[in-house]
Design a protein around this motif. Structure first.
Motif, PDB file in Angstrom:
ATOM      1  N   LEU A 181       1.979  25.812  25.318  1.00 17.31           N
ATOM      2  CA  LEU A 181       2.382  24.518  25.779  1.00 17.31           C
ATOM      3  C   LEU A 181       3.301  24.685  26.739  1.00 17.31           C
ATOM      4  O   LEU A 181       3.732  23.597  27.557  1.00 17.31           O
ATOM      5  N   ALA A 182       3.759  25.867  27.246  1.00 17.23           N
ATOM      6  CA  ALA A 182       4.507  25.832  28.544  1.00 17.23           C
ATOM      7  C   ALA A 182       3.755  25.342  29.651  1.00 17.23           C
ATOM      8  O   ALA A 182       4.157  24.865  30.709  1.00 17.23           O
ATOM      9  N   LEU A 183       2.388  25.427  29.652  1.00 17.09           N
ATOM     10  CA  LEU A 183       1.516  25.022  30.786  1.00 17.09           C
ATOM     11  C   LEU A 183       1.704  23.464  30.900  1.00 17.09           C
ATOM     12  O   LEU A 183       1.296  22.987  31.912  1.00 17.09           O
ATOM     13  N   ALA A 190       3.247  22.024  38.283  1.00 12.25           N
ATOM     14  CA  ALA A 190       1.957  21.874  38.048  1.00 12.25           C
ATOM     15  C   ALA A 190       1.380  23.377  37.770  1.00 12.25           C
ATOM     16  O   ALA A 190       1.235  24.095  38.545  1.00 12.25           O
ATOM     17  N   PRO A 191       0.506  23.337  36.564  1.00 15.25           N
ATOM     18  CA  PRO A 191       0.122  24.644  36.048  1.00 15.25           C
ATOM     19  C   PRO A 191      -1.292  24.905  36.571  1.00 15.25           C
ATOM     20  O   PRO A 191      -2.171  24.113  37.293  1.00 15.25           O
ATOM     21  N   ALA A 192      -1.651  25.951  36.716  1.00 12.58           N
ATOM     22  CA  ALA A 192      -3.110  26.574  36.986  1.00 12.58           C
ATOM     23  C   ALA A 192      -4.010  25.932  35.751  1.00 12.58           C
ATOM     24  O   ALA A 192      -3.588  25.824  34.659  1.00 12.58           O
ATOM     25  N   ALA A 193      -5.475  25.981  35.975  1.00 12.06           N
ATOM     26  CA  ALA A 193      -6.264  25.221  34.976  1.00 12.06           C
ATOM     27  C   ALA A 193      -6.618  26.319  34.094  1.00 12.06           C
ATOM     28  O   ALA A 193      -6.889  25.941  32.692  1.00 12.06           O
ATOM     29  N   SER A 194      -6.443  27.497  33.997  1.00 14.62           N
ATOM     30  CA  SER A 194      -6.560  28.573  33.429  1.00 14.62           C
ATOM     31  C   SER A 194      -5.865  29.816  33.442  1.00 14.62           C
ATOM     32  O   SER A 194      -5.589  29.911  34.840  1.00 14.62           O
ATOM     33  N   ILE A 205      -6.747  24.669  30.447  1.00 12.71           N
ATOM     34  CA  ILE A 205      -6.274  23.348  30.023  1.00 12.71           C
ATOM     35  C   ILE A 205      -7.412  22.542  30.133  1.00 12.71           C
ATOM     36  O   ILE A 205      -8.593  22.591  30.973  1.00 12.71           O
ATOM     37  N   THR A 206      -7.532  21.663  29.211  1.00 13.02           N
ATOM     38  CA  THR A 206      -8.601  20.472  29.042  1.00 13.02           C
ATOM     39  C   THR A 206      -8.162  19.196  28.973  1.00 13.02           C
ATOM     40  O   THR A 206      -6.939  18.909  28.758  1.00 13.02           O
TER      41      THR A 206
END
Length: 272
Positions: A181-183, A190-194, A205-206
């Motif tokens: 959940l840190a993502l 903004a996080p990476a998608a994976s 992330i979905t």
């Protein structure tokens, strides 16, 4: 420094970049980080000012010549671009100034949309409406415990009438899901998608949250779906469902749910 920063001339970018890099190295501008660590491989922000026009020399104002106007400098504890040390430098020059550091805050705090950013913005608006240095600034961006290293233990939950095997499953899922959940941390960039799990597997992330594919935060691989709905987080996998309140920096996390069809409520200590 072997070369002094010079006024910009046509075709002089390479020399200015070289001089600026030498300046950062000598003066440790982004300490405790390096210039490369502040920007990563894409933005190269520490070199932006090498391309700014410099039409004339602007000598600094001498100490003791700054006006006694109220000054409030707010910075984030983990801002590696404009650090709290920069705020301290500004405050030292003005006779009526105060520096405030927001715990765990990052760069661009006054431009963000997170709870900590909203708090800092409200404090600054209060200051602008009535300039004074005693403006209340009770802001924090602390949403997790800072361990300072990779965790080596994942304590079992306490409470509930559970078998050792069930506690181990709950612990592995809870620690892995909480880390994932840190993502989606509202105080994070903004996080990476994976990305890969800490010790293997993958987190993706979905639109509905995060999918864990044999993600290994502990020695146990975890697969399932992590969801986030406001202030409630969930984890769902065959035979296991968890619910908790995320982004807390307490001594334990209260987790409830079902395991093998059996309801439970436990306390999960943080990884250490």
């Amino acid at each position: 420094m072997s070369e002094r920063l010079q006024l910009r001339e046509v075709g002089d970018h390479a020399r200015l970049v070289r001089q600026l890099d030498a300046h950062h190295r000598e003066h440790h501008t982004f300490w405790p980080y390096t210039a490369a660590e502040t920007s990563g491989p894409i933005t190269d922000s520490p070199r932006h000012c090498a391309h700014w026009p410099t039409p004339r020399h602007s000598p600094p104002v001498r100490a003791g010549h700054y006006p006694a106007v109220p000054v409030l400098a707010i910075s984030g504890e983990f801002d590696i671009g404009t650090t709290p040390a920069h705020a301290d430098t500004i405050v030292a020059r003005y006779p009526n100034a105060r520096a405030v550091t927001v715990p765990y805050g990052r760069h661009g705090l006054l431009l963000g949309l997170s709870p900590a950013a909203n708090c800092a913005q409200a404090a600054m608006l209060d200051f602008l409406a009535n300039p004074r240095t005693d403006v209340p600034v009770d802001c924090t961006a602390r949403t997790h415990r800072m361990l300072g290293r990779f965790p080596t233990t994942a304590p079992l939950p306490t409470g509930g009438d559970l078998t050792d095997g069930q506690r181990e499953r709950i612990a592995a899922a809870a620690h892995t899901a909480e880390d994932a959940l840190a993502l989606l941390d509202p105080e994070a960039a903004a996080p990476a998608a994976s990305e890969p799990g800490l010790r293997g597997g993958r987190l993706t992330i979905t639109p509905d949250g995060i999918t864990l594919d044999a993600a290994r935060f502990t020695d146990t691989p975890v697969s399932g779906a992590v969801g986030l709905d406001g202030t409630t987080a969930t984890f769902t996998a065959p035979g296991l469902e968890l619910t908790w309140t995320p982004f807390r920096a307490g001594d334990f996390t209260q987790v409830s749910g079902t395991v093998d069809g059996q309801g439970f409520a436990v306390e999960v200590p943080p990884a250490g």
